[in-house]
Design a protein around this motif. Structure first.
Motif, PDB file in Angstrom:
ATOM      1  N   ALA A  69       0.835  -1.202   0.000  1.00 26.22           N
ATOM      2  CA  ALA A  69       0.000   0.000   0.000  1.00 26.22           C
ATOM      3  C   ALA A  69       0.872   1.255   0.000  1.00 26.22           C
ATOM      4  CB  ALA A  69      -0.927  -0.005   1.208  1.00 26.22           C
ATOM      5  N   GLU A  70       1.947   1.238   0.788  1.00 27.41           N
ATOM      6  CA  GLU A  70       2.851   2.387   0.827  1.00 27.41           C
ATOM      7  C   GLU A  70       3.562   2.567  -0.507  1.00 27.41           C
ATOM      8  OE1 GLU A  70       2.832   0.014   3.199  1.00 27.41           O
ATOM      9  OE2 GLU A  70       2.004   1.111   4.895  1.00 27.41           O
ATOM     10  N   LYS A  71       3.952   1.458  -1.145  1.00 27.61           N
ATOM     11  CA  LYS A  71       4.614   1.523  -2.449  1.00 27.61           C
ATOM     12  C   LYS A  71       3.663   2.105  -3.498  1.00 27.61           C
ATOM     13  CE  LYS A  71       7.393  -2.567  -1.496  1.00 27.61           C
ATOM     14  NZ  LYS A  71       7.541  -3.987  -1.815  1.00 27.61           N
ATOM     15  N   ASP A  72       2.415   1.649  -3.477  1.00 28.77           N
ATOM     16  CA  ASP A  72       1.423   2.166  -4.425  1.00 28.77           C
ATOM     17  C   ASP A  72       1.183   3.650  -4.209  1.00 28.77           C
ATOM     18  OD1 ASP A  72       1.162  -0.330  -5.559  1.00 28.77           O
ATOM     19  OD2 ASP A  72      -0.674  -0.831  -4.477  1.00 28.77           O
ATOM     20  N   ALA A  73       1.097   4.070  -2.944  1.00 28.56           N
ATOM     21  CA  ALA A  73       0.877   5.484  -2.642  1.00 28.56           C
ATOM     22  C   ALA A  73       2.046   6.332  -3.131  1.00 28.56           C
ATOM     23  CB  ALA A  73       0.674   5.673  -1.142  1.00 28.56           C
ATOM     24  N   ALA A  74       3.266   5.824  -2.996  1.00 28.97           N
ATOM     25  CA  ALA A  74       4.434   6.577  -3.460  1.00 28.97           C
ATOM     26  C   ALA A  74       4.404   6.750  -4.973  1.00 28.97           C
ATOM     27  CB  ALA A  74       5.715   5.863  -3.032  1.00 28.97           C
ATOM     28  N   VAL A  75       3.976   5.713  -5.687  1.00 31.63           N
ATOM     29  CA  VAL A  75       3.887   5.811  -7.146  1.00 31.63           C
ATOM     30  C   VAL A  75       2.823   6.827  -7.541  1.00 31.63           C
ATOM     31  CG1 VAL A  75       3.193   4.557  -9.221  1.00 31.63           C
ATOM     32  CG2 VAL A  75       4.752   3.497  -7.606  1.00 31.63           C
ATOM     33  N   ILE A  76       1.672   6.764  -6.882  1.00 29.53           N
ATOM     34  CA  ILE A  76       0.572   7.678  -7.212  1.00 29.53           C
ATOM     35  C   ILE A  76       0.957   9.117  -6.899  1.00 29.53           C
ATOM     36  CG2 ILE A  76      -1.776   8.356  -6.551  1.00 29.53           C
ATOM     37  CD1 ILE A  76      -2.353   5.329  -6.267  1.00 29.53           C
ATOM     38  N   ASN A  77       1.683   9.339  -5.802  1.00 26.32           N
ATOM     39  CA  ASN A  77       2.064  10.688  -5.406  1.00 26.32           C
ATOM     40  C   ASN A  77       3.221  11.254  -6.216  1.00 26.32           C
ATOM     41  OD1 ASN A  77       0.082  10.937  -3.441  1.00 26.32           O
ATOM     42  ND2 ASN A  77       1.364   9.974  -1.883  1.00 26.32           N
ATOM     43  N   ALA A  78       3.923  10.406  -6.963  1.00 23.53           N
ATOM     44  CA  ALA A  78       5.050  10.884  -7.762  1.00 23.53           C
ATOM     45  C   ALA A  78       4.554  11.827  -8.860  1.00 23.53           C
ATOM     46  CB  ALA A  78       5.780   9.707  -8.386  1.00 23.53           C
ATOM     47  N   LYS A  79       5.334  12.863  -9.094  1.00 17.78           N
ATOM     48  CA  LYS A  79       4.971  13.822 -10.134  1.00 17.78           C
ATOM     49  C   LYS A  79       5.006  13.117 -11.489  1.00 17.78           C
ATOM     50  CE  LYS A  79       6.152  18.358 -11.865  1.00 17.78           C
ATOM     51  NZ  LYS A  79       7.059  19.479 -11.802  1.00 17.78           N
ATOM     52  N   ASP A  80       4.029  13.399 -12.307  1.00 22.69           N
ATOM     53  CA  ASP A  80       3.925  12.808 -13.648  1.00 22.69           C
ATOM     54  C   ASP A  80       3.783  11.288 -13.609  1.00 22.69           C
ATOM     55  OD1 ASP A  80       4.204  15.366 -14.709  1.00 22.69           O
ATOM     56  OD2 ASP A  80       6.378  15.172 -14.833  1.00 22.69           O
ATOM     57  N   ALA A  81       3.097  10.758 -12.575  1.00 16.29           N
ATOM     58  CA  ALA A  81       2.915   9.308 -12.485  1.00 16.29           C
ATOM     59  C   ALA A  81       2.015   8.799 -13.602  1.00 16.29           C
ATOM     60  CB  ALA A  81       2.333   8.934 -11.128  1.00 16.29           C
ATOM     61  N   PHE A  82       0.997   9.591 -13.979  1.00 10.34           N
ATOM     62  CA  PHE A  82       0.055   9.153 -15.006  1.00 10.34           C
ATOM     63  C   PHE A  82      -0.177  10.263 -16.018  1.00 10.34           C
ATOM     64  CE2 PHE A  82      -1.349   7.133 -10.991  1.00 10.34           C
ATOM     65  CZ  PHE A  82      -1.059   5.823 -11.318  1.00 10.34           C
ATOM     66  N   ASP A  83      -0.430   9.857 -17.254  1.00 16.71           N
ATOM     67  CA  ASP A  83      -0.882  10.803 -18.270  1.00 16.71           C
ATOM     68  C   ASP A  83      -2.400  10.925 -18.209  1.00 16.71           C
ATOM     69  OD1 ASP A  83       1.699  11.250 -19.266  1.00 16.71           O
ATOM     70  OD2 ASP A  83       1.566   9.478 -20.549  1.00 16.71           O
ATOM     71  N   VAL A  84      -3.068   9.808 -17.864  1.00 17.61           N
ATOM     72  CA  VAL A  84      -4.531   9.757 -17.777  1.00 17.61           C
ATOM     73  C   VAL A  84      -4.888   9.075 -16.461  1.00 17.61           C
ATOM     74  CG1 VAL A  84      -6.619   8.712 -18.741  1.00 17.61           C
ATOM     75  CG2 VAL A  84      -4.885   9.632 -20.258  1.00 17.61           C
ATOM     76  N   LEU A  85      -5.809   9.657 -15.725  1.00 14.40           N
ATOM     77  CA  LEU A  85      -6.317   9.045 -14.506  1.00 14.40           C
ATOM     78  C   LEU A  85      -7.821   8.866 -14.674  1.00 14.40           C
ATOM     79  CD1 LEU A  85      -5.540   8.026 -11.729  1.00 14.40           C
ATOM     80  CD2 LEU A  85      -5.992  10.308 -10.829  1.00 14.40           C
ATOM     81  N   VAL A  86      -8.260   7.616 -14.742  1.00 11.80           N
ATOM     82  CA  VAL A  86      -9.672   7.287 -14.948  1.00 11.80           C
ATOM     83  C   VAL A  86     -10.333   7.169 -13.582  1.00 11.80           C
ATOM     84  CG1 VAL A  86     -11.268   5.574 -15.884  1.00 11.80           C
ATOM     85  CG2 VAL A  86      -9.121   6.057 -17.083  1.00 11.80           C
ATOM     86  N   ILE A  87     -11.440   7.882 -13.402  1.00 14.32           N
ATOM     87  CA  ILE A  87     -12.192   7.830 -12.148  1.00 14.32           C
ATOM     88  C   ILE A  87     -13.345   6.853 -12.344  1.00 14.32           C
ATOM     89  CG2 ILE A  87     -13.447   9.164 -10.414  1.00 14.32           C
ATOM     90  CD1 ILE A  87     -10.516  10.034 -10.813  1.00 14.32           C
ATOM     91  N   GLY A  88     -13.333   5.760 -11.587  1.00 21.60           N
ATOM     92  CA  GLY A  88     -14.380   4.738 -11.671  1.00 21.60           C
ATOM     93  C   GLY A  88     -13.852   3.464 -12.290  1.00 21.60           C
ATOM     94  N   GLY A  89     -14.176   2.348 -11.649  1.00 16.96           N
ATOM     95  CA  GLY A  89     -13.680   1.059 -12.115  1.00 16.96           C
ATOM     96  C   GLY A  89     -14.736   0.183 -12.729  1.00 16.96           C
ATOM     97  N   GLY A  90     -15.870   0.769 -13.103  1.00  9.28           N
ATOM     98  CA  GLY A  90     -16.928  -0.016 -13.740  1.00  9.28           C
ATOM     99  C   GLY A  90     -16.582  -0.314 -15.193  1.00  9.28           C
TER     100      GLY A  90
END
Length: 89
Positions: free
Chosen positions: A45-66
């Motif tokens: 969980a901490e590793k995932d949070a660090a990736v998400i918080n990194a600058k420029d981690a994603f070009d696209v962030l999709v809200i919703g997993g349906g």
């Protein structure tokens, strides 16, 4: 154990299942899948949070997993775009 008797003797395995990671004994006996995953992937969980918080981690962030969110993420990822999904599960 019958096929790899040398390894059984070397690791002193007396009961199965016995769990090893990087040649280190980390568990044995009856364990649930959740317990095994927790032992193998500590601090995920901490590793995932660090990736998400990194600058420029994603070009696209999709809200919703349906279905629509999953489809959008798949299409973006297939185009080579760094894609993340935010969903409840």
């Amino acid at each position: 154990g019958g096929f790899f008797q040398d390894e059984v003797e070397e690791r002193k395995i007396l009961a199965v299942p016995m769990l090893f990671q990087d040649n280190e004994h980390i568990g044995q006996g009856r364990m649930t899948l959740e317990e095994i995953i927790a032992k193998l992937d500590s601090n995920s969980a901490e590793k995932d949070a660090a990736v998400i918080n990194a600058k420029d981690a994603f070009d696209v962030l999709v809200i919703g997993g349906g279905p629509a969110g999953g489809t959008a993420a798949i299409y973006a990822a297939r185009k080579g775009i760094k894609t993340g999904i935010v969903a409840e599960r």
